[in-house]
Design an enzyme around this catalytic site. Structure first.
Site, mmCIF file in Angstrom:
data_model
loop_
_atom_site.group_PDB
_atom_site.id
_atom_site.type_symbol
_atom_site.label_atom_id
_atom_site.label_comp_id
_atom_site.label_asym_id
_atom_site.label_seq_id
_atom_site.Cartn_x
_atom_site.Cartn_y
_atom_site.Cartn_z
ATOM 1 C CD GLU A 60 -4.756 35.830 55.951
ATOM 2 O OE1 GLU A 60 -4.707 35.935 56.540
ATOM 3 O OE2 GLU A 60 -5.715 36.655 55.085
ATOM 4 C CG HIS A 104 -0.081 42.887 54.665
ATOM 5 N ND1 HIS A 104 -1.179 44.109 55.563
ATOM 6 C CD2 HIS A 104 -0.631 41.960 54.344
ATOM 7 C CE1 HIS A 104 -2.228 42.895 55.343
ATOM 8 N NE2 HIS A 104 -1.859 41.707 54.542
#
Length: 179
Positions: free
Chosen positions: A135, A144
């Site tokens: 995070e 990602h």
């Protein structure tokens, strides 16, 4: 200098917070501190879903950053022992707002089936670390990753966290250094 502040919401074990502080400082190469515990944001609990809205934690962390006129380089990550959700998912392990440089991690879904106390369980602590690094990576504008071993690989469930490392792949390490 960049810095990260860990904000515990409620009663989070000191041993877990100290572990996170040390590990995040090592991985991000920056100063990491732990704030005093805070209450869960008012209105965060959704009685229809029996979960807490992750967006209200993110908003609270951002308002807090603005209230104390913090440096633009500071990031804040909330740690809460509550089940979180957002409009796209009924179960949220963690969520980040890359623009406002804030993130939140839920401990509630990360507990393995174990007899040990959660803060003493290595698997649990490793899961929390991986989700926190992931995070916070988003707060550095990292996307990602397609590499299933990279910490930036998308995890949908706690067992997914067990399959990846707590570190960035070479490509994400390079991106992080540039940011």
């Amino acid at each position: 200098m960049h810095s990260i502040v860990i904000v515990p919401f409620g009663d989070i074990p000191k041993t877990l917070l100290d572990f996170l502080r040390e590990e995040l400082a090592f991985r991000f190469g920056t100063e990491v501190s732990v704030a005093d515990p805070e209450s869960i944001p008012e209105g965060a609990f959704d009685r229809h879903r029996s979960r807490y809205r992750s967006s209200l934690f993110l908003r609270h962390l951002e308002e807090e950053r603005q209230d104390v006129d913090l440096k633009e380089t500071e990031r804040r990550i909330g740690i809460v022992h509550a089940d979180l959700y957002n409009p796209e998912s009924d179960v949220v392990l963690g969520e980040a707002d890359p623009v406002d440089r804030v993130a939140v991690v839920s401990l509630a879904s990360l507990h393995p089936e174990s007899e040990a106390l959660p803060e003493e369980d290595l698997r649990f602590r490793t899961r929390v670390l991986k989700e926190a690094v992931h995070e916070l990576g988003h707060t550095y504008q990292l996307d990602h990753c397609g590499n299933p071993k990279c910490v930036m690989y998308l995890s949908h469930a706690p067992n997914d966290l067990d399959q990846k490392n707590a570190d960035f792949c070479m490509a994400h390490q390079s991106k992080l250094k540039r940011r």
